[in-house]
Design a protein around this motif. Structure first.
Motif, PDB file in Angstrom:
ATOM      1  N   MET A  32      30.758  59.872  49.073  1.00 41.41           N
ATOM      2  CA  MET A  32      29.608  59.566  48.245  1.00 41.41           C
ATOM      3  C   MET A  32      28.752  60.821  48.075  1.00 41.41           C
ATOM      4  O   MET A  32      28.463  61.520  49.037  1.00 41.41           O
ATOM      5  N   LYS A  33      28.396  61.106  46.849  1.00 41.57           N
ATOM      6  CA  LYS A  33      27.573  62.280  46.561  1.00 41.57           C
ATOM      7  C   LYS A  33      26.135  62.032  47.003  1.00 41.57           C
ATOM      8  O   LYS A  33      25.630  60.917  46.877  1.00 41.57           O
ATOM      9  N   PRO A  34      25.481  63.106  47.490  1.00 43.17           N
ATOM     10  CA  PRO A  34      24.062  62.944  47.851  1.00 43.17           C
ATOM     11  C   PRO A  34      23.217  62.717  46.603  1.00 43.17           C
ATOM     12  O   PRO A  34      23.543  63.193  45.520  1.00 43.17           O
ATOM     13  N   LYS A  35      22.147  61.970  46.773  1.00 48.09           N
ATOM     14  CA  LYS A  35      21.255  61.692  45.642  1.00 48.09           C
ATOM     15  C   LYS A  35      20.534  62.961  45.231  1.00 48.09           C
ATOM     16  O   LYS A  35      20.278  63.836  46.047  1.00 48.09           O
ATOM     17  N   LYS A  36      20.221  63.042  43.949  1.00 48.21           N
ATOM     18  CA  LYS A  36      19.534  64.204  43.374  1.00 48.21           C
ATOM     19  C   LYS A  36      18.187  63.769  42.832  1.00 48.21           C
ATOM     20  O   LYS A  36      18.029  62.650  42.338  1.00 48.21           O
ATOM     21  N   ASP A  37      17.242  64.664  42.901  1.00 50.34           N
ATOM     22  CA  ASP A  37      15.906  64.422  42.355  1.00 50.34           C
ATOM     23  C   ASP A  37      15.934  64.740  40.859  1.00 50.34           C
ATOM     24  O   ASP A  37      16.073  65.901  40.462  1.00 50.34           O
ATOM     25  N   ALA A  38      15.841  63.713  40.027  1.00 47.24           N
ATOM     26  CA  ALA A  38      15.925  63.886  38.574  1.00 47.24           C
ATOM     27  C   ALA A  38      14.799  64.781  38.054  1.00 47.24           C
ATOM     28  O   ALA A  38      15.014  65.588  37.142  1.00 47.24           O
ATOM     29  N   ASP A  39      13.605  64.640  38.620  1.00 47.38           N
ATOM     30  CA  ASP A  39      12.482  65.480  38.179  1.00 47.38           C
ATOM     31  C   ASP A  39      12.741  66.951  38.490  1.00 47.38           C
ATOM     32  O   ASP A  39      12.426  67.832  37.696  1.00 47.38           O
ATOM     33  N   ARG A  40      13.323  67.229  39.648  1.00 48.06           N
ATOM     34  CA  ARG A  40      13.645  68.611  40.009  1.00 48.06           C
ATOM     35  C   ARG A  40      14.682  69.182  39.043  1.00 48.06           C
ATOM     36  O   ARG A  40      14.566  70.322  38.602  1.00 48.06           O
ATOM     37  N   ALA A  41      15.701  68.406  38.713  1.00 51.52           N
ATOM     38  CA  ALA A  41      16.725  68.860  37.764  1.00 51.52           C
ATOM     39  C   ALA A  41      16.087  69.157  36.405  1.00 51.52           C
ATOM     40  O   ALA A  41      16.411  70.165  35.763  1.00 51.52           O
ATOM     41  N   LEU A  42      15.163  68.296  35.990  1.00 50.59           N
ATOM     42  CA  LEU A  42      14.475  68.488  34.716  1.00 50.59           C
ATOM     43  C   LEU A  42      13.663  69.781  34.723  1.00 50.59           C
ATOM     44  O   LEU A  42      13.756  70.594  33.788  1.00 50.59           O
ATOM     45  N   ILE A  43      12.894  69.999  35.766  1.00 51.16           N
ATOM     46  CA  ILE A  43      12.033  71.186  35.852  1.00 51.16           C
ATOM     47  C   ILE A  43      12.877  72.454  35.921  1.00 51.16           C
ATOM     48  O   ILE A  43      12.581  73.447  35.242  1.00 51.16           O
ATOM     49  N   LEU A  44      13.936  72.426  36.714  1.00 49.00           N
ATOM     50  CA  LEU A  44      14.802  73.605  36.817  1.00 49.00           C
ATOM     51  C   LEU A  44      15.403  73.963  35.463  1.00 49.00           C
ATOM     52  O   LEU A  44      15.423  75.133  35.063  1.00 49.00           O
ATOM     53  N   SER A  45      15.879  72.954  34.727  1.00 48.54           N
ATOM     54  CA  SER A  45      16.470  73.218  33.404  1.00 48.54           C
ATOM     55  C   SER A  45      15.424  73.655  32.391  1.00 48.54           C
ATOM     56  O   SER A  45      15.733  74.400  31.469  1.00 48.54           O
ATOM     57  N   ALA A  46      14.202  73.180  32.559  1.00 49.02           N
ATOM     58  CA  ALA A  46      13.136  73.616  31.652  1.00 49.02           C
ATOM     59  C   ALA A  46      12.789  75.082  31.891  1.00 49.02           C
ATOM     60  O   ALA A  46      12.455  75.807  30.956  1.00 49.02           O
ATOM     61  N   LEU A  47      12.883  75.525  33.138  1.00 51.94           N
ATOM     62  CA  LEU A  47      12.571  76.913  33.459  1.00 51.94           C
ATOM     63  C   LEU A  47      13.698  77.858  33.049  1.00 51.94           C
ATOM     64  O   LEU A  47      13.460  78.885  32.419  1.00 51.94           O
ATOM     65  N   ILE A  48      14.906  77.499  33.424  1.00 49.24           N
ATOM     66  CA  ILE A  48      16.089  78.314  33.089  1.00 49.24           C
ATOM     67  C   ILE A  48      17.208  77.356  32.697  1.00 49.24           C
ATOM     68  O   ILE A  48      17.673  76.566  33.536  1.00 49.24           O
ATOM     69  N   PRO A  49      17.647  77.409  31.442  1.00 47.33           N
ATOM     70  CA  PRO A  49      18.739  76.524  31.030  1.00 47.33           C
ATOM     71  C   PRO A  49      19.959  76.700  31.934  1.00 47.33           C
ATOM     72  O   PRO A  49      20.389  77.820  32.217  1.00 47.33           O
ATOM     73  N   GLY A  50      20.461  75.604  32.408  1.00 50.66           N
ATOM     74  CA  GLY A  50      21.612  75.603  33.298  1.00 50.66           C
ATOM     75  C   GLY A  50      21.241  75.456  34.765  1.00 50.66           C
ATOM     76  O   GLY A  50      22.081  75.083  35.582  1.00 50.66           O
ATOM     77  N   ALA A  51      19.988  75.746  35.118  1.00 50.24           N
ATOM     78  CA  ALA A  51      19.585  75.655  36.527  1.00 50.24           C
ATOM     79  C   ALA A  51      19.626  74.218  37.024  1.00 50.24           C
ATOM     80  O   ALA A  51      19.997  73.965  38.178  1.00 50.24           O
ATOM     81  N   GLY A  52      19.246  73.280  36.192  1.00 51.24           N
ATOM     82  CA  GLY A  52      19.321  71.867  36.582  1.00 51.24           C
ATOM     83  C   GLY A  52      20.755  71.422  36.792  1.00 51.24           C
ATOM     84  O   GLY A  52      21.048  70.637  37.689  1.00 51.24           O
ATOM     85  N   GLN A  53      21.669  71.961  35.970  1.00 53.77           N
ATOM     86  CA  GLN A  53      23.081  71.618  36.133  1.00 53.77           C
ATOM     87  C   GLN A  53      23.628  72.214  37.433  1.00 53.77           C
ATOM     88  O   GLN A  53      24.435  71.589  38.113  1.00 53.77           O
ATOM     89  N   ILE A  54      23.178  73.431  37.791  1.00 50.27           N
ATOM     90  CA  ILE A  54      23.599  74.014  39.075  1.00 50.27           C
ATOM     91  C   ILE A  54      23.107  73.129  40.215  1.00 50.27           C
ATOM     92  O   ILE A  54      23.849  72.838  41.157  1.00 50.27           O
ATOM     93  N   TYR A  55      21.863  72.710  40.124  1.00 48.21           N
ATOM     94  CA  TYR A  55      21.298  71.808  41.139  1.00 48.21           C
ATOM     95  C   TYR A  55      22.157  70.544  41.269  1.00 48.21           C
ATOM     96  O   TYR A  55      22.386  70.042  42.366  1.00 48.21           O
ATOM     97  N   ASN A  56      22.664  70.042  40.150  1.00 46.46           N
ATOM     98  CA  ASN A  56      23.497  68.830  40.156  1.00 46.46           C
ATOM     99  C   ASN A  56      24.959  69.108  40.487  1.00 46.46           C
ATOM    100  O   ASN A  56      25.764  68.188  40.560  1.00 46.46           O
ATOM    101  N   GLY A  57      25.320  70.391  40.657  1.00 45.42           N
ATOM    102  CA  GLY A  57      26.700  70.735  40.988  1.00 45.42           C
ATOM    103  C   GLY A  57      27.621  70.840  39.796  1.00 45.42           C
ATOM    104  O   GLY A  57      28.838  70.843  39.946  1.00 45.42           O
ATOM    105  N   GLN A  58      27.076  70.943  38.599  1.00 41.23           N
ATOM    106  CA  GLN A  58      27.871  71.039  37.370  1.00 41.23           C
ATOM    107  C   GLN A  58      27.901  72.504  36.917  1.00 41.23           C
ATOM    108  O   GLN A  58      27.228  72.911  35.987  1.00 41.23           O
ATOM    109  N   TYR A  59      28.732  73.312  37.582  1.00 40.95           N
ATOM    110  CA  TYR A  59      28.706  74.759  37.376  1.00 40.95           C
ATOM    111  C   TYR A  59      29.227  75.198  36.008  1.00 40.95           C
ATOM    112  O   TYR A  59      28.676  76.112  35.399  1.00 40.95           O
ATOM    113  N   GLY A  60      30.261  74.566  35.512  1.00 41.81           N
ATOM    114  CA  GLY A  60      30.786  74.916  34.188  1.00 41.81           C
ATOM    115  C   GLY A  60      29.781  74.617  33.089  1.00 41.81           C
ATOM    116  O   GLY A  60      29.564  75.430  32.190  1.00 41.81           O
ATOM    117  N   LYS A  61      29.171  73.451  33.166  1.00 41.64           N
ATOM    118  CA  LYS A  61      28.156  73.068  32.190  1.00 41.64           C
ATOM    119  C   LYS A  61      26.956  74.011  32.283  1.00 41.64           C
ATOM    120  O   LYS A  61      26.381  74.409  31.264  1.00 41.64           O
TER     121      LYS A  61
END
Length: 79
Positions: free
Chosen positions: A1-30
């Motif tokens: 089971m994957k650990p839960k992710k903070d959706a707000d953190r993913a949003l803020i990271l992607s707003a600061l640097i595109p792709g950072a939220g995806q890295i946080y979520n483990g989606q490296y290719g995206k």
């Protein structure tokens, strides 16, 4: 089971640097896709401005060459 992710953190990271939220979520290719796309979008206006500035410089040089040729022709006629 994957650990839960903070959706707000993913949003803020992607707003600061595109792709950072995806890295946080483990989606490296995206993340790479979004980051590279962002870089190209940032560079596109620079390419447009460079093309315009280069054309202006080429035209100014061409005008200067024509003016010099015209002066030389007038001097040759006057001689």
């Amino acid at each position: 089971m994957k650990p839960k992710k903070d959706a707000d953190r993913a949003l803020i990271l992607s707003a600061l640097i595109p792709g950072a939220g995806q890295i946080y979520n483990g989606q490296y290719g995206k993340a790479l896709f979004f980051f590279v796309t962002w870089i190209f979008i940032l560079l596109w206006p620079l390419a447009i401005i460079d093309a315009w500035e280069t054309a202006v410089k080429i035209n100014e040089a061409s005008y200067a060459e024509q003016a010099a040729a015209g002066r030389a022709a007038r001097l040759a006629k006057a001689s």
